[in-house]
Design a protein around this motif. Sequence first.
Motif, short mmCIF file in Angstrom:
data_model
loop_
_atom_site.label_atom_id
_atom_site.label_comp_id
_atom_site.label_asym_id
_atom_site.label_seq_id
_atom_site.Cartn_x
_atom_site.Cartn_y
_atom_site.Cartn_z
N ALA A 6 44.06 112.90 65.69
CA ALA A 6 44.68 113.82 66.65
C ALA A 6 46.20 113.74 66.58
O ALA A 6 46.77 112.68 66.29
CB ALA A 6 44.21 113.50 68.06
N THR A 7 46.83 114.87 66.84
CA THR A 7 48.28 114.97 66.93
C THR A 7 48.61 115.67 68.24
O THR A 7 47.71 116.01 69.02
CB THR A 7 48.87 115.77 65.76
OG1 THR A 7 48.42 117.14 65.88
CG2 THR A 7 48.44 115.20 64.40
N HIS A 9 49.19 118.60 68.59
CA HIS A 9 48.53 119.92 68.59
C HIS A 9 47.20 119.88 69.34
O HIS A 9 46.75 120.90 69.87
CB HIS A 9 48.29 120.41 67.16
CG HIS A 9 49.54 120.66 66.40
ND1 HIS A 9 50.46 121.61 66.74
CD2 HIS A 9 50.04 120.04 65.30
CE1 HIS A 9 51.48 121.59 65.90
NE2 HIS A 9 51.25 120.64 65.01
N GLU A 10 46.56 118.72 69.41
CA GLU A 10 45.27 118.59 70.08
C GLU A 10 45.40 118.01 71.48
O GLU A 10 44.40 117.68 72.13
CB GLU A 10 44.33 117.69 69.26
CG GLU A 10 43.84 118.31 67.96
CD GLU A 10 44.89 118.25 66.85
OE1 GLU A 10 44.97 119.22 66.08
OE2 GLU A 10 45.63 117.25 66.77
N GLU A 12 46.01 119.10 74.51
CA GLU A 12 45.31 119.73 75.64
C GLU A 12 43.82 119.41 75.62
O GLU A 12 43.25 119.00 76.65
CB GLU A 12 45.54 121.25 75.64
CG GLU A 12 46.99 121.67 75.81
CD GLU A 12 47.63 121.18 77.10
OE1 GLU A 12 46.95 121.12 78.15
OE2 GLU A 12 48.84 120.85 77.06
N GLU A 13 43.18 119.60 74.47
CA GLU A 13 41.74 119.30 74.36
C GLU A 13 41.48 117.82 74.57
O GLU A 13 40.52 117.43 75.24
CB GLU A 13 41.22 119.71 72.98
CG GLU A 13 41.21 121.20 72.72
CD GLU A 13 40.87 121.49 71.27
OE1 GLU A 13 39.82 122.13 71.06
OE2 GLU A 13 41.63 121.06 70.39
N LEU A 14 42.33 117.00 74.00
CA LEU A 14 42.19 115.55 74.11
C LEU A 14 42.35 115.10 75.56
O LEU A 14 41.62 114.21 76.02
CB LEU A 14 43.23 114.88 73.21
CG LEU A 14 43.09 113.40 72.98
CD1 LEU A 14 41.73 113.03 72.43
CD2 LEU A 14 44.19 112.94 72.03
N ILE A 51 39.54 112.65 66.94
CA ILE A 51 38.87 113.63 67.78
C ILE A 51 37.74 114.28 66.98
O ILE A 51 37.90 114.55 65.78
CB ILE A 51 39.88 114.68 68.33
CG1 ILE A 51 39.24 115.58 69.37
CG2 ILE A 51 40.52 115.47 67.21
CD1 ILE A 51 40.25 116.40 70.17
N VAL A 53 35.28 117.54 66.64
CA VAL A 53 35.18 118.95 67.01
C VAL A 53 33.89 119.50 66.40
O VAL A 53 33.66 119.37 65.20
CB VAL A 53 36.41 119.74 66.52
CG1 VAL A 53 36.25 121.22 66.84
CG2 VAL A 53 37.68 119.19 67.14
N ALA A 58 36.04 120.50 71.21
CA ALA A 58 36.26 119.05 71.17
C ALA A 58 35.13 118.38 71.95
O ALA A 58 34.90 118.69 73.12
CB ALA A 58 37.62 118.70 71.78
#
Length: 146
Positions: A6-7, A9-10, A12-14, A51, A53, A58
Amino acid sequence: MKIFQATMHELEELTVLFDEYRQFYGIESDISSAKAFLQLRLALKESVIFIAVKDGKAVGFTQLYPTFSSIALQRAYILNDMYVVDDVRGQGVGTALMEKVFQYCEQQYARYVTLQTATDNINARRLYEKLHMQQDEFCNYVKYFD
């Protein structure tokens, strides 16, 4: 299913997964604090988060914290957090996340990866034993600070 590191960029989902994970352990939902915590870990590169997906959603994550083995003179990792959403449990997500963790640790020439789980977390213990993890011989102590 895709599993990747994960960075930002992820984030919100994380954050949603991380908040659900904390609720699983009886902590009240706090999206803003969860997000701030993860954002700082990622920005400072203080943890490694994978993460999972599935079908564009996610569905799970793991979070590793780096440490070292002074005896072995090597890097080691603490698998501090792992969570899979209810509706995909039993579908191999946890196994895939753990295999990604093992692969990453081997690539980093780590001496070991360690984790703790509650004695009554039977499903997690079954997974770890199925993946050939073993309980160590150490007696762990902890001191909590308010």
